[in-house]
Design an enzyme around this catalytic site. Structure first.
Site, PDB file in Angstrom:
ATOM      1  CG  ASP A  97      10.018 -11.122  -4.662  1.00  0.00           C
ATOM      2  OD1 ASP A  97       9.800 -10.549  -5.734  1.00  0.00           O
ATOM      3  OD2 ASP A  97      10.974 -10.816  -3.929  1.00  0.00           O
ATOM      4  CB  VAL A 147       2.796  -4.199  -0.991  1.00  0.00           C
ATOM      5  CG1 VAL A 147       2.647  -3.509  -2.339  1.00  0.00           C
ATOM      6  CG2 VAL A 147       3.052  -5.688  -1.178  1.00  0.00           C
ATOM      7  CG  ASP A 153       6.914  -8.108   8.072  1.00  0.00           C
ATOM      8  OD1 ASP A 153       6.913  -8.822   7.039  1.00  0.00           O
ATOM      9  OD2 ASP A 153       7.883  -8.037   8.842  1.00  0.00           O
ATOM     10  NE  ARG A 159       4.116  -9.986  10.529  1.00  0.00           N
ATOM     11  CZ  ARG A 159       4.846 -10.587   9.588  1.00  0.00           C
ATOM     12  NH1 ARG A 159       4.334 -10.862   8.416  1.00  0.00           N
ATOM     13  NH2 ARG A 159       6.101 -10.920   9.840  1.00  0.00           N
TER      14      ARG A 159
HETATM   15  P1  5GP Z   1      10.392 -15.367  -2.566  1.00  0.00           P
HETATM   16  O1  5GP Z   1      11.060 -16.559  -1.973  1.00  0.00           O
HETATM   17  O2  5GP Z   1       9.166 -15.686  -3.389  1.00  0.00           O
HETATM   18  O3  5GP Z   1      11.376 -14.523  -3.356  1.00  0.00           O
HETATM   19  O4  5GP Z   1      10.000 -14.444  -1.365  1.00  0.00           O
HETATM   20  C1  5GP Z   1       8.779 -14.449  -0.781  1.00  0.00           C
HETATM   21  C2  5GP Z   1       8.875 -13.649   0.512  1.00  0.00           C
HETATM   22  O5  5GP Z   1       9.505 -12.373   0.292  1.00  0.00           O
HETATM   23  C3  5GP Z   1       7.503 -13.328   1.041  1.00  0.00           C
HETATM   24  O6  5GP Z   1       7.002 -14.363   1.868  1.00  0.00           O
HETATM   25  C4  5GP Z   1       7.769 -12.041   1.799  1.00  0.00           C
HETATM   26  O7  5GP Z   1       8.218 -12.347   3.111  1.00  0.00           O
HETATM   27  C5  5GP Z   1       8.895 -11.366   1.069  1.00  0.00           C
HETATM   28  N1  5GP Z   1       8.424 -10.281   0.178  1.00  0.00           N
HETATM   29  C6  5GP Z   1       8.565 -10.201  -1.172  1.00  0.00           C
HETATM   30  N2  5GP Z   1       8.027  -9.077  -1.662  1.00  0.00           N
HETATM   31  C7  5GP Z   1       7.506  -8.401  -0.600  1.00  0.00           C
HETATM   32  C8  5GP Z   1       6.801  -7.142  -0.466  1.00  0.00           C
HETATM   33  O8  5GP Z   1       6.519  -6.386  -1.407  1.00  0.00           O
HETATM   34  N3  5GP Z   1       6.425  -6.804   0.799  1.00  0.00           N
HETATM   35  C9  5GP Z   1       6.692  -7.574   1.894  1.00  0.00           C
HETATM   36  N4  5GP Z   1       6.273  -7.144   3.071  1.00  0.00           N
HETATM   37  N5  5GP Z   1       7.359  -8.774   1.804  1.00  0.00           N
HETATM   38  C10 5GP Z   1       7.759  -9.171   0.566  1.00  0.00           C
END
Ligand code: 5GP
Ligand code: MG
Length: 180
Positions: A97, A147, A153, A159
């Site tokens: 993300d 998503v 989840d 999941r």
């Molecule tokens: P980042 O550190 O890249 O911002 O966050 C990654 C984490 O955010 C992922 O491992 C996940 O846990 C959560 N995350 C980000 N977008 C989504 C999404 O659309 N759905 C879900 N279930 N988790 C997300």
């Protein structure tokens, strides 16, 4: 249920990733380390698709996000150091993300003595990713929608779905065709 990626598309996407990894590592020793819990399903499917010798391990990561002013700053706690000395390390996660989590884990992993440290994700929200936090490999780019399914989840639910679907927490799950 609004399907973003079907089970069939997941299979072909994982097979393509496996071919790219085989070409990249050229028979050198690789350890794939999946971040729990999200990457569990893709980890299992990916290692069974790979036609090179591979080891796998998992990592439970607790990420504490900073304030808005330090968005992307993540303090990572890792409970176990995978034995990757003398091997190539591929960190695998479900979704990238902002990229902060995987970036922080990558920095930490540089101290583990691996021959190389790279990252792979199933999904990439490219438009949200901070500069410099890009994945080395990804299967599918998705827009900024929430998503669930295939490891992802909402409050520990969904999941187990074999496909990836869009989920709106403000609408009752049953009305989105999901078990409630
Ligand atoms: P980042 O550190 O890249 O911002 O966050 C990654 C984490 O955010 C992922 O491992 C996940 O846990 C959560 N995350 C980000 N977008 C989504 C999404 O659309 N759905 C879900 N279930 N988790 C997300
Ligand atoms: Mg996660």
């Amino acid at each position: 249920m609004r399907t973003v990626i079907s089970a069939d598309e997941l299979r072909t996407g994982i097979a393509s990733l496996a071919r790219r990894l085989e070409a990249h590592y050229q028979g050198q020793p690789v350890t794939i380390v999946g971040l729990l819990n999200g990457s569990l399903l893709i980890l299992g499917d990916l290692v069974r698709e790979l036609r090179i010798p591979v080891e796998y391990d998992t990592l439970r990561v607790s990420a504490y996000r900073g304030e808005a002013t330090t968005a992307g700053a993540v303090l990572v706690e890792v409970g176990h150091v995978p034995p990757v000395r003398g091997r190539h390390l591929l960190l695998l996660d479900d979704i990238l993300d902002t990229g902060a989590t995987l970036h922080a884990v990558t920095e930490l992993a540089r101290g583990w003595g691996a021959l190389s440290v790279r990252t792979a994700v199933l999904l990439w929200k490219r438009d949200r990713t901070r500069a410099g936090f890009l994945p080395d490999e990804y299967i599918r780019e998705i827009p900024d929608v929430f998503v669930v399914g295939y490891g992802l989840d909402y409050n520990r639910q969904y999941r187990q779905l074999p496909q990836i679907v869009e989920f709106d927490p403000s609408i009752p799950a049953a009305r989105q065709g999901l078990p409630s």
